[in-house]
Motif scaffolding. Structure first.
Motif, PDB file in Angstrom:
ATOM      1  N   THR A   1       0.975  -1.301   0.153  1.00 51.69           N
ATOM      2  CA  THR A   1       0.043   0.366  -0.005  1.00 51.69           C
ATOM      3  C   THR A   1       1.065   0.700  -0.124  1.00 51.69           C
ATOM      4  N   PHE A   2       1.500   1.055   0.761  1.00 49.33           N
ATOM      5  CA  PHE A   2       2.595   2.325   1.148  1.00 49.33           C
ATOM      6  C   PHE A   2       3.791   2.817  -0.585  1.00 49.33           C
ATOM      7  N   ALA A   3       4.014   1.685  -1.035  1.00 49.18           N
ATOM      8  CA  ALA A   3       4.595   1.365  -2.505  1.00 49.18           C
ATOM      9  C   ALA A   3       3.731   2.285  -3.246  1.00 49.18           C
ATOM     10  N   ALA A   4       2.296   1.409  -3.714  1.00 53.89           N
ATOM     11  CA  ALA A   4       1.946   1.908  -4.704  1.00 53.89           C
ATOM     12  C   ALA A   4       0.910   3.372  -4.100  1.00 53.89           C
ATOM     13  N   PHE A   5       1.500   4.206  -2.871  1.00 54.65           N
ATOM     14  CA  PHE A   5       0.916   5.146  -3.148  1.00 54.65           C
ATOM     15  C   PHE A   5       1.804   6.560  -4.419  1.00 54.65           C
ATOM     16  N   PRO A   6       0.879   7.291  -5.194  1.00 55.50           N
ATOM     17  CA  PRO A   6       2.103   7.841  -6.124  1.00 55.50           C
ATOM     18  C   PRO A   6       2.666   9.510  -5.449  1.00 55.50           C
ATOM     19  N   ALA A   7       4.166   9.036  -5.046  1.00 57.95           N
ATOM     20  CA  ALA A   7       5.391   9.548  -4.265  1.00 57.95           C
ATOM     21  C   ALA A   7       4.693  11.149  -5.448  1.00 57.95           C
ATOM     22  N   PRO A   8       4.876  11.732  -6.483  1.00 57.45           N
ATOM     23  CA  PRO A   8       4.401  13.337  -6.501  1.00 57.45           C
ATOM     24  C   PRO A   8       3.759  14.189  -5.659  1.00 57.45           C
ATOM     25  N   ALA A   9       2.155  13.093  -5.259  1.00 53.19           N
ATOM     26  CA  ALA A   9       1.138  13.975  -4.530  1.00 53.19           C
ATOM     27  C   ALA A   9       1.505  13.801  -3.233  1.00 53.19           C
ATOM     28  N   TYR A  10       2.124  12.720  -2.309  1.00 51.26           N
ATOM     29  CA  TYR A  10       2.824  13.378  -0.400  1.00 51.26           C
ATOM     30  C   TYR A  10       3.882  13.116  -0.622  1.00 51.26           C
ATOM     31  N   PHE A  11       4.890  13.850  -1.559  1.00 55.54           N
ATOM     32  CA  PHE A  11       6.479  13.616  -1.253  1.00 55.54           C
ATOM     33  C   PHE A  11       6.300  15.213  -0.651  1.00 55.54           C
ATOM     34  N   PRO A  12       6.052  15.711  -1.761  1.00 58.62           N
ATOM     35  CA  PRO A  12       6.223  17.242  -1.335  1.00 58.62           C
ATOM     36  C   PRO A  12       5.922  17.631   0.493  1.00 58.62           C
ATOM     37  N   LEU A  13       4.702  16.831   1.424  1.00 53.55           N
ATOM     38  CA  LEU A  13       4.630  16.956   2.437  1.00 53.55           C
ATOM     39  C   LEU A  13       5.500  16.594   2.923  1.00 53.55           C
ATOM     40  N   VAL A  14       6.481  15.009   2.784  1.00 57.81           N
ATOM     41  CA  VAL A  14       7.435  15.167   3.178  1.00 57.81           C
ATOM     42  C   VAL A  14       8.714  15.916   3.623  1.00 57.81           C
ATOM     43  N   TYR A  15       8.907  16.157   2.567  1.00 57.20           N
ATOM     44  CA  TYR A  15       9.979  17.094   2.226  1.00 57.20           C
ATOM     45  C   TYR A  15       9.595  18.734   2.745  1.00 57.20           C
ATOM     46  N   GLY A  16       8.370  18.977   3.119  1.00 54.44           N
ATOM     47  CA  GLY A  16       8.768  20.333   3.535  1.00 54.44           C
ATOM     48  C   GLY A  16       8.127  20.213   5.674  1.00 54.44           C
ATOM     49  N   ALA A  17       7.956  18.874   5.545  1.00 57.14           N
ATOM     50  CA  ALA A  17       8.127  18.596   6.496  1.00 57.14           C
ATOM     51  C   ALA A  17       9.641  17.900   7.633  1.00 57.14           C
ATOM     52  N   THR A  18      10.021  17.924   6.626  1.00 62.43           N
ATOM     53  CA  THR A  18      11.610  16.801   6.976  1.00 62.43           C
ATOM     54  C   THR A  18      12.505  18.015   6.292  1.00 62.43           C
ATOM     55  N   TYR A  19      12.795  19.284   6.087  1.00 65.00           N
ATOM     56  CA  TYR A  19      13.559  20.171   5.339  1.00 65.00           C
ATOM     57  C   TYR A  19      14.449  20.238   6.265  1.00 65.00           C
ATOM     58  N   THR A  20      13.975  21.137   7.287  1.00 63.98           N
ATOM     59  CA  THR A  20      15.356  22.001   8.246  1.00 63.98           C
ATOM     60  C   THR A  20      15.510  21.014   9.106  1.00 63.98           C
ATOM     61  N   MET A  21      15.076  19.984   9.295  1.00 66.17           N
ATOM     62  CA  MET A  21      15.537  19.089  10.177  1.00 66.17           C
ATOM     63  C   MET A  21      17.153  18.546   9.377  1.00 66.17           C
ATOM     64  N   LEU A  22      16.966  17.634   8.334  1.00 66.26           N
ATOM     65  CA  LEU A  22      17.850  16.803   8.156  1.00 66.26           C
ATOM     66  C   LEU A  22      18.810  17.830   7.226  1.00 66.26           C
ATOM     67  N   TYR A  23      18.300  19.760   7.217  1.00 71.90           N
ATOM     68  CA  TYR A  23      19.683  20.312   6.367  1.00 71.90           C
ATOM     69  C   TYR A  23      20.826  20.633   7.374  1.00 71.90           C
ATOM     70  N   LYS A  24      20.105  20.512   8.979  1.00 75.22           N
ATOM     71  CA  LYS A  24      21.050  20.834   9.648  1.00 75.22           C
ATOM     72  C   LYS A  24      21.398  19.743  10.042  1.00 75.22           C
ATOM     73  N   ILE A  25      21.168  18.656   9.671  1.00 75.81           N
ATOM     74  CA  ILE A  25      22.209  17.126   9.844  1.00 75.81           C
ATOM     75  C   ILE A  25      23.329  17.354   8.092  1.00 75.81           C
ATOM     76  N   LEU A  26      22.706  17.452   7.540  1.00 76.32           N
ATOM     77  CA  LEU A  26      22.720  16.947   6.047  1.00 76.32           C
ATOM     78  C   LEU A  26      23.581  17.988   5.911  1.00 76.32           C
ATOM     79  N   GLY A  27      23.894  19.148   5.925  1.00 70.81           N
ATOM     80  CA  GLY A  27      24.085  20.481   4.870  1.00 70.81           C
ATOM     81  C   GLY A  27      23.718  20.535   3.520  1.00 70.81           C
ATOM     82  N   PRO A  28      24.551  19.989   2.852  1.00 71.38           N
ATOM     83  CA  PRO A  28      24.342  20.485   1.188  1.00 71.38           C
ATOM     84  C   PRO A  28      24.463  18.572   0.561  1.00 71.38           C
ATOM     85  N   PHE A  29      24.585  18.050   0.823  1.00 74.18           N
ATOM     86  CA  PHE A  29      23.799  16.630   0.788  1.00 74.18           C
ATOM     87  C   PHE A  29      22.442  16.693   1.093  1.00 74.18           C
ATOM     88  N   THR A  30      21.812  17.161   1.415  1.00 79.12           N
ATOM     89  CA  THR A  30      20.180  17.540   1.908  1.00 79.12           C
ATOM     90  C   THR A  30      19.548  16.451   0.964  1.00 79.12           C
TER      91      THR A  30
END
Length: 536
Positions: free
Chosen positions: A357-386
């Protein structure tokens, strides 16, 4: 009212997917049979499948999409374009799975079919199609997921600066997310999730049925005692009695003269002619397409494109490194998680539908939400590799289930004698995995890994350049072939798209011949688990 609209959109989308699945299976049976009967056609079939599966269809076929959307035109033309795009998302994995099944059909059974002088339809219906059913069942799950994953891209596509769309869950969710209606988009995803879960359960039950009905007495089907009654047709003793009979048939067949009679020579000549005709038609079509493109492009443009070849090859190598990392990660997870789930049936029955079920969800629909919710936190850890991490994550999401499900089904389809030997010898977890489980499922692993490598490019094509993914930000990598293709497509630069696609196609053909074909041949020669029951 909105839920009814979402319900209808899901029905329309799933109807398109299953139409393409049926077409893929039927055409795959005939193409795989032609491939195993004629070496010329086999080389063409495998190489072309590798190329078309690897190269993202929206970048590789702009001319085809223009033909559907403008030359045919209207709602029919756009609908045919969408079906074509969905077809290219599901067909390659099924075709390669059927080809792998036909290629690894046990030698004993093939020789019996020859001894009985079965014709074309007889061999298909009595040997090859039944033997391919478990492999088809294994590939239906990831193929369905792959189609649903890319459905947003399929139902809403662009050629240059022109956008096209048809009614379906993909276009509905794309429209909602574009207008920041995330709540309604989540409701639409929930409706889609219910349907996907139900279909996943049905496909999983079909997979179990396929193994029990068409597998060679596997652990799944080998249940001598069920509900207090002894069932002879599931007894391992019956399967043990089959081996000497089949081996005897093998010796009887091989006692015949090695030379072929005139009838067999005529059959081989006819298959050779079929392969040559198909090869000639294919090469003529490619040559004509190249000619029509070349004559419309100025010479100065070609000089510029050719001069950039070293850098273009560097971009291809960079993306292959990303694909290798995604594939290795997927394989490692599949080897351990797939084996563990196969041993815990209750968890298996819950985990497989959840993952599907998870694999079948269209990524373009939910991935922007994942990106917006986690970008700030991951950028502090990964920096330019985010951004690189997000692209690899998207590629992993789009493809990990290929090798996972293939390996999982390979374990399910292991002959029951193997499990009995492992239990009698009290083999440890690592011994079972290294000496029996992984080698036995190796043909399935190769099929799944091939599709994983080839399908990872689709995830990279979406992620390497994603403008306005969330809050005005653009997700993009510093360098990559898929990024260059996406930029060229957005600018309508067909010359650059064609040149990069040609270079990529050449690399993929070389890869398929030197790597994929060698592994497929190796899996046939040394790792056909079904033939292991005849070794005693």
């Amino acid at each position: 009212m909105f839920l009814i609209l979402a319900f209808l959109a899901v029905i329309v989308t799933i109807s398109r997917v299953f139409l393409t699945l049926i077409l893929s299976i039927v055409t795959g049976w005939f193409l795989a049979y032609f491939a195993i009967k004629n070496r010329i056609f086999e080389d063409i079939f495998v190489s072309v499948s590798e190329v078309l599966e690897s190269v993202p269809v929206i970048s590789f076929f702009p001319v085809v999409l223009i033909f559907f959307a403008t030359d045919i035109g209207g709602s029919i033309g756009i609908e045919l374009a969408v079906i074509f795009l969905v077809f290219t998302a599901v067909v390659w994995n099924i075709w390669m799975g059927i080809y792998q099944a036909f290629k690894t059909a046990p030698e004993n059974l093939r020789e019996v079919a020859e001894n009985l002088r079965l014709g074309f339809l007889g061999k298909l219906s009595k040997l090859y199609i039944p033997f391919s059913v478990p492999r088809i069942a294994a590939n239906l799950i990831p193929s369905f997921a792959d189609a649903m994953f890319y459905i947003t891209v399929s139902e809403v596509f662009s050629v240059g600066n022109t956008n096209y769309a048809v009614f379906g869950i993909g276009s509905l969710i794309a429209n909602l997310t574009a207008n920041a209606k995330y709540t309604e988009a989540l409701y639409a995803l929930a409706v889609l999730g219910v349907f996907v879960a139900l279909i996943t359960f049905a496909l999983r039950e079909f997979s179990s049925f396929a193994v029990q009905r068409y597998g060679l007495d596997t652990e799944v089907s080998n249940m001598s005692v069920r509900r207090g009654r002894f069932r002879i047709r599931y007894s391992a003793k019956i399967s043990n009695a089959v081996a000497p009979v089949t081996k005897l048939a093998k010796y009887v067949i091989r006692s015949k003269p090695v030379s072929l009679d005139e009838e067999e020579d005529e059959k081989r000549r006819s298959w050779s002619n079929v392969g040559k005709v198909i090869a000639a038609l294919f090469l003529f079509g490619i040559s004509y397409s190249i000619f029509t493109v070349i004559e419309t492009i100025p010479k100065s443009t070609w000089v510029s494109l050719v001069s950039s070849t070293p850098f273009d090859l560097y971009l291809i190598v960079t993306d292959y490194a990303r694909v290798a990392l995604i594939s290795i990660t997927s394989l490692v997870i599949a080897i351990f998680l797939g084996y563990w789930l196969s041993l815990h049936h209750r968890i298996d029955r819950v985990a497989i539908p959840v993952i599907q079920t998870f694999a079948a969800f269209p990524a373009p629909a939910y991935f922007p939400l994942v990106y917006g919710a986690t970008y700030t936190m991951l950028y502090k850890i990964l920096g330019p590799f985010t951004n690189e991490f997000y692209v690899l994550l998207l590629g992993f999401i789009s493809t990990f289930y290929y090798v996972f499900y293939s390996y999982w089904m390979g374990i399910k389809n292991m002959p029951s004698e193997y499990w009995e030997v492992m239990n009698n010898l009290n083999l440890s977890f690592w011994q079972r995995l290294k000496k029996v489980v992984f080698p036995s499922s190796f043909p399935y692993v190769i099929t799944g890994l091939t599709s994983t490598v080839n399908s990872a490019w689709g995830g990279l094509a979406i992620g390497e350049y994603w403008p306005d993914i969330y809050d005005g930000r653009t997700l993009q990598v510093h360098e990559g072939l898929m990024k260059e293709l996406a930029l060229a497509d957005s600018q309508g630069n067909l010359a650059l798209i064609g040149w990069l696609s040609i270079l990529f196609a050449i690399v993929v053909v070389i890869y398929s011949i030197l790597f994929t074909r060698k592994l497929l041949d190796l899996s046939r020669e040394k790792y056909v688990a079904e033939e292991g029951i005849y070794a005693a």
